[in-house]
Every structure is written in structure tokens, then in C-alpha cells.
Design an enzyme around this catalytic site. Structure first.
Site, PDB file in Angstrom:
ATOM      1  CE1 TYR A 209      -4.002  -2.017   0.269  1.00  0.00           C
ATOM      2  CE2 TYR A 209      -2.552  -3.419   1.572  1.00  0.00           C
ATOM      3  CZ  TYR A 209      -3.721  -3.234   0.845  1.00  0.00           C
ATOM      4  OH  TYR A 209      -4.599  -4.284   0.692  1.00  0.00           O
ATOM      5  CB  SER A 210       0.944   4.269  -2.173  1.00  0.00           C
ATOM      6  OG  SER A 210       0.969   3.537  -3.362  1.00  0.00           O
ATOM      7  CB  CYS A 391       0.243   6.441  -8.473  1.00  0.00           C
ATOM      8  SG  CYS A 391       0.266   5.202  -7.166  1.00  0.00           S
ATOM      9  CD  GLU A 431       4.746   2.222  -6.306  1.00  0.00           C
ATOM     10  OE1 GLU A 431       5.938   1.857  -6.344  1.00  0.00           O
ATOM     11  OE2 GLU A 431       4.242   2.810  -5.360  1.00  0.00           O
ATOM     12  CE1 TYR A 433      -3.729   0.314  -6.510  1.00  0.00           C
ATOM     13  CE2 TYR A 433      -1.579   1.385  -6.534  1.00  0.00           C
ATOM     14  CZ  TYR A 433      -2.924   1.421  -6.229  1.00  0.00           C
ATOM     15  OH  TYR A 433      -3.472   2.532  -5.658  1.00  0.00           O
TER      16      TYR A 433
END
Ligand code: FAD
Length: 433
Positions: A209-210, A391, A431, A433
């Protein structure tokens, strides 16, 4: 008036002496020199004397604490032994803080100094967790806590942060790490959900988790970090409803946490999303979908909310593009509005609300459509050295890349060469996901 008893005074002396030894070994970091005997004498006097003598002694101790604060500041981001020394220094001053109750009024100075350590003797500045110089990334912590020996954090609070008409639920979770799990803006934490996998009975694997706060945390003490987590649900087409048996393990665990719950954590992970702070006039273009906003919250707090050296030096423009379904799904809007109000020349904000706005072709407004509206400016900024960040869900990238390729071709640029150039100059950060 109560006095410190002999044993406590002795323990304090020992602790102070050991910290002064550490201070001496970290002499390069300690511009404020205070002799060892001076400080130990001061400690005895603070405990045993009365009136003005005690006040003077407490003042000296305040200076010791201030020097230790300087060491703590200077060693943040320094090699582990130096960091440990600084932490020990904080512990001793915390002990000194406890003696406040025993020594009496004068010791308030020590308590003030203890707080000073946390705030680096800089009033309410956020400058005690900086590298030296602050933009030097050679000491960024990476994977300090691993799967086999994770860190146990404690939940401070878990709050739903989207409105009733948002698509899905997103929560802001603040986790206490007591200052033992430092990280930089743009890094992620791993979370190992409790329990075991149904299929093989093995522990669940780690999920990343960012981190959604700056290194100072939302309370700016350096003791917490925040996550922005979307609860993963599974919509069953047959049932025409959510199937709770297939809901995401870790995101549901995190969104259901209560204050005081333990969280097993790893990391910090990643260096891809760090801000290159050496040149304070660098422009940042931050593109997010949904929880992809998390790292940028850390950036914006560092640049515009907190009194950090990076923020004080910043002269560039940070431009945030956020894509969500509708206005109820917007994340941290109040914070962006505040940054915009306070720094209209340095912070810029654009939203893509896919279910509320239409793009220039009359279709849904996706994130790439919003960025395309400003394509000329974006390309010019990149040409001039801006850094661009992406992101969020990986599904955002094909649309983004397609749009950028189209714009590049219209400008007569070779897209692949253009992209290679940005990557080569480390201006391209992804980044997803
Ligand atoms: P899992 O249990 O791993 O399940 C994954 C998905 O499969 C879920 O949608 C679940 O509903 C579905 N599923 C489960 N069982 C079935 C089944 N039988 N059939 C079909 N589908 C099923 N996420 C955030 O919310 N915020 C962040 O800031 C964030 N940052 C990230 C940063 C990085 C670098 C990376 C790599 C990922 C990040 N993520 C973030 C994603 C996060 O790591 C998790 O992947 C996410 O929370 C889902 O994990 P989970 O354990 O809840 O779901």
C-alpha cells in the site's frame, strides 16, 4: 517540593553519560558542545538544589537536550548505529521529561527540550527527519522489515473518506509506528493480513500500500503513517450481488480495523516514486486514479502543508490530476483546495470525473482525456525537465500511453524515442497495480 531520589538520580546520570558518549562519537553532528562533567553536575543540581541554582542547572540540561535534538536531526537518514544513538538520546530525554514530576517547576525546560527533540528544536517545523542535505536519497530506508520479521504497527484511526454515492468504499487508516518505521514520501508499506489462506493453510501473502502521509505522519510527530485503502469487493454476476466469500482479504482487513488493532507490516518498499528535491524549481505532474492519489498526498503535504526544508525551498509547480467516478469519490479534496488557496502559483489541480463530466468528444471523462486537454503544457513542462508520475490501477496506463503517443505524433515526435528520453533522465515514474 519533591526531589529525585538518589537511585533515580544515579540512573539518570548513567543514561546521560552514555548519551553524552554517543554524542561525542557523533561529534560531527553536534555543533553545540557541552562538556560531560558540566551536564552531569547540572543533573545532580537540578535534582538536589533549590531556587536559582536548580533553575540554572535545568537550563543546562535543556541545552543538552537541544544538542541531542541536533544529533537526532542530523542522524535521521544516517547509518543505523547513528540513528540508534539519536533514538537513545530521545529516550533519555523522555526519561528526563518524567523527572519533571519529581524535580518540580524548573524541569519544565527539560520537557520543552524533549518536545524540541521531536521538533528538532525548530518550533513547529517538520525538519527532524531529514537527510543531510535534505534531498540526498542515499540513505532512503528500504525493506528494513521483512516478511519473516515484520513490524507490528497499531491502528490509530480508520475512517471512510468518500461520500454515499461513491463507487465502492475507500478508507484513510492512520498507523502508529512509534517512530520505529521511518519512510520517505512515495514509498509503500507491506501489510500481512492475519489468518491463513483457505487453499493451503499457509499465512496470507503481503500486500503493498502506498503511504498516504509525509514522513512526519498526519500528526507531524514522525510517529505515524497513513494508508488510503479501497475495499476490494467481488460482484458476482450470477448472484447479481457482492459475494462476501470472494472479497479482498487485506483491504477488507484494513478497512475493518479499529483503533488499537495490530497490523503486521513490511518495508518500506520502493524508490520509483520519490521526489527529486535537489532542484527546488522542478515541476511535478502527478497523475492518479482512485487510491493512486496516496503518494501525492505525501508530496503535497511535504511541499505545501508542513514546514519542511523541501517545502520552504520549493519554487516549481506541482500539478495534480485525479480521476475518479464522481464527486462523492473524490479523495482529500479539502486538502487540495487548501494547498491551492495558499499556493496558487505552485499548486495546480484538475479532476476527471468519469461519470459526471464529458470529454471533448462527448464521451466519459477519463484521466487521459483530462491530461490531453493540457497536452501542450504537459509536453512543454516535460521538455523543460518536469517529472511525471502515474499511480493507480494498471488499467489506466494503456489509455494514458495511447493519448501521449497520439499527441507526440501530432507534434512530429517519435513517441518511443521521446519516452526513452524521459526514462533515461529519470523523469518518468510509474507505480500501478
Ligand atoms: P485479494 O484477497 O488479494 O483479492 C484480489 C481480488 O480478487 C479482489 O478484488 C477480490 O475481490 C478478488 N477475488 C477474491 N477471490 C476471488 C475469486 N474466487 N474469484 C474472483 N475474484 C476473487 N491498494 C489500495 O487500496 N491503496 C493503495 O494505496 C495501494 N497501493 C499499492 C501499491 C503497490 C506498489 C501495489 C503493488 C499495490 C497497491 N495496492 C493498493 C493494491 C493492494 O496491494 C491490494 O492488491 C489490494 O488491496 C487487494 O488486496 P486484497 O487482499 O484486498 O485482495
Amino acid at each position: 517540593m519533591a526531589l529525585v531520589n538518589k537511585k533515580e538520580t544515579y540512573t539518570m546520570k548513567l543514561q546521560l553519560v552514555s548519551v553524552l558518549a554517543l554524542a561525542a562519537s557523533a561529534a560531527a553532528f553536534a555543533p553545540q558542545q557541552i562538556s560531560r562533567s558540566h551536564a552531569t553536575t547540572a543533573l545532580s543540581m537540578a535534582a538536589e538544589e533549590k531556587g536559582s541554582k536548580r533553575k540554572a542547572a535545568v537550563k543546562v540540561l535543556g541545552r543538552v537536550a537541544g544538542a541531542l535534538g541536533t544529533i537526532a536531526v542530523a542522524t535521521a537518514g544516517a547509518p543505523p548505529p547513528a540513528f540508534a544513538a539519536a533514538k537513545k538520546a530521545v529516550k533519555v530525554v523522555e526519561t528526563a521529561d518524567n523527572t519533571k514530576k519529581m524535580i518540580g517547576i524548573g524541569a519544565g525546560v527539560i520537557a520543552g527540550a524533549a518536545v524540541g527533540i521531536k521538533l528538532a528544536g525548530g518550533g513547529n517545523k517538520q525538519n527532524f527527519l531529514e537527510a543531510e542535505p535534505y534531498w540526498d536519497q542515499s540513505t532512503v530506508p528500504v525493506n528494513v522489515y521483512k516478511n519473516k520479521a515484520p513490524f507490528t504497527g497499531k491502528v490509530v484511526s480508520t475512517k471512510r473518506i468518500v461520500g454515499p454515492k461513491a463507487t465502492g468504499e475507500t478508507c484513510h487508516i492512520i498507523i502508529d509506528h512509534k517512530g520505529d518505521f521511518p519512510y520517505w514520501e512515495g514509498q509503500s508499506w507491506g501489510v500481512i493480513p492475519p489468518g491463513v489462506r483457505e487453499k493451503d493453510g499457509k499465512p496470507h501473502s503481503v500486500r503493498l500500500y502506498s503511504i498516504a502521509s509525509s514522513r512526519y505522519g498526519d500528526d507531524m510527530t514522525g510517529n505515524t503513517g497513513s494508508l488510503c485503502v479501497r475495499r476490494a469487493t467481488y460482484w458476482c454476476p450470477d448472484l447479481k450481488a457482492d459475494d462476501p466469500a470472494k472479497k479482498g482479504i487485506c483491504s477488507n482487513f484494513l478497512c475493518d480495523t479499529k483503533p488499537g488493532d495490530d497490523v503486521q507490516m513490511t518495508g518500506p518498499a520502493g524508490k520509483v516514486m520519490l521526489m527529486p528535491e535537489e532542484d527546488p524549481s522542478t515541476d511535478y505532474i502527478m497523475v492518479a486514479t482512485g487510491t493512486g492519489i496516496a503518494p501525492y498526498r505525501g508530496f503535497v503535504r511535504r511541499l505545501f502543508t508542513e514546514k519542511t526544508p523541501a517545502g520552504e525551498a520549493y519554487k516549481g509547480q506541482a500539478w495534480l490530476f485525479l480521476g475518479v467516478a464522481n464527486s462523492d469519490a473524490l479523495l482529500y479534496d479539502d486538502e487540495w483546495q487548501e494547498a491551492k488557496k495558499n499556493y496558487p502559483d505552485n499548486f495546480r489541480l484538475d479532476y476527471a470525473l468519469s461519470r459526471e463530466q464529458t470529454n471533448t468528444k462527448g464521451g466519459k471523462m477519463y484521466i487521459q482525456d483530462k491530461v490531453e486537454e493540457y497536452a501542450d503544457e504537459v509536453f512543454e513542462k516535460l521538455e523543460n525537465g518536469a517529472h511525471i508520475y502515474f499511480c493507480g490501477l494498471k488499467g489506466m496506463m494503456p489509455g494514458i500511453q495511447g493519448m501521449l503517443k497520439g499527441v507526440a505524433e501530432k507534434k512530429g515526435l517519435d513517441y518511443d524515442a521521446w519516452l526513452k528520453g524521459l526514462k533515461g533522465k529519470k523523469q518518468w515514474h510509474v507505480e500501478v497495480y
